[in-house]
Design a protein around this motif. Structure first.
Motif, short mmCIF file in Angstrom:
data_model
loop_
_atom_site.label_atom_id
_atom_site.label_comp_id
_atom_site.label_asym_id
_atom_site.label_seq_id
_atom_site.Cartn_x
_atom_site.Cartn_y
_atom_site.Cartn_z
N ASN A 136 -7.56 -9.57 2.72
CA ASN A 136 -7.17 -9.30 1.32
C ASN A 136 -5.56 -8.98 1.22
O ASN A 136 -5.16 -9.33 0.01
N ILE A 137 -5.09 -8.10 1.86
CA ILE A 137 -3.62 -7.78 1.62
C ILE A 137 -2.76 -8.25 2.92
O ILE A 137 -3.24 -7.88 4.16
N LEU A 138 -1.90 -9.19 2.69
CA LEU A 138 -1.16 -9.65 3.84
C LEU A 138 0.09 -8.77 4.15
O LEU A 138 0.42 -8.06 3.12
N ALA A 139 0.90 -8.82 5.25
CA ALA A 139 1.98 -8.11 5.51
C ALA A 139 3.17 -8.48 4.51
O ALA A 139 4.05 -7.70 4.39
N SER A 140 3.17 -9.60 4.01
CA SER A 140 4.30 -10.20 3.21
C SER A 140 4.02 -9.77 1.56
O SER A 140 4.68 -9.88 0.53
N ASP A 141 2.73 -9.37 1.33
CA ASP A 141 2.32 -9.06 -0.10
C ASP A 141 3.11 -7.78 -0.64
O ASP A 141 3.68 -7.02 0.29
N LYS A 142 3.51 -7.91 -1.84
CA LYS A 142 4.20 -6.83 -2.57
C LYS A 142 3.17 -5.89 -3.64
O LYS A 142 2.46 -6.93 -4.37
N GLN A 143 3.40 -4.91 -4.04
CA GLN A 143 2.80 -4.31 -4.79
C GLN A 143 3.84 -4.18 -6.14
O GLN A 143 4.79 -3.82 -6.04
#
Length: 121
Positions: A63-70
Motif C-alpha cells: 500500500n505504501i512504498l518506500a519512495s512514496d511521499k505524503q
C-alpha cells in the motif's frame, strides 16, 4: 455554516505550507468522450505543497512504498480538490501520481488541508 475553528485551522495549515512548502501544480487529465472520441484535456492548477516521507513503520511495500511521499497541499486558492488519478508536480519537476487522497473536511464545508499519497512515476 462554516465553523470558525476549521477556518482558523485552514489558515494555520496554509501559513505553514506557504512557509515550508514549495510552489507546485496539480495536473488533472480528463479522459476523452467515449462516444465522440478525441484526446483528453489536461488542465494545471497552481498550488503550494509540502512533500514529506512516510515513517518507516507505515511502509509495507504494497500500500505504501518506500519512495512514496505524503503531500500536504494547501486548500486555499487551489481551485480543485486533488483526487486519485491527478498528478502533483513539485517545484523541482518531480511528478507524483496521487494514489490516495484525504481532503480533511471535518465539518463538510471547509477543506482544512489536502493530504495525499504521491507515488513517483
Amino acid at each position: 455554516m462554516t465553523d470558525p475553528l476549521y477556518t482558523r485551522l485552514q489558515a494555520t495549515a496554509q501559513r505553514l505550507i506557504t512557509k515550508y512548502g514549495q510552489a507546485g501544480t496539480i495536473r488533472r487529465i480528463t479522459p476523452s468522450d467515449p462516444v465522440t472520441g478525441g484526446d483528453g484535456t489536461t488542465r494545471d492548477y497552481p498550488c503550494r505543497l509540502f512533500p514529506a516521507g512516510y515513517d518507516r513503520r507505515y511502509v509495507d511495500g504494497t500500500n505504501i512504498l518506500a519512495s512514496d511521499k505524503q503531500l500536504y497541499i494547501g486548500s486555499i486558492g487551489i481551485g480543485v480538490s486533488p483526487k486519485v488519478g491527478d498528478v502533483a508536480i513539485g517545484a523541482d519537476g518531480t511528478e507524483y501520481h496521487i494514489v490516495h487522497d484525504d481532503p480533511n473536511n471535518y465539518d463538510g464545508v471547509t477543506d482544512v488541508v489536502f493530504i495525499t499519497q504521491g507515488r513517483v512515476a
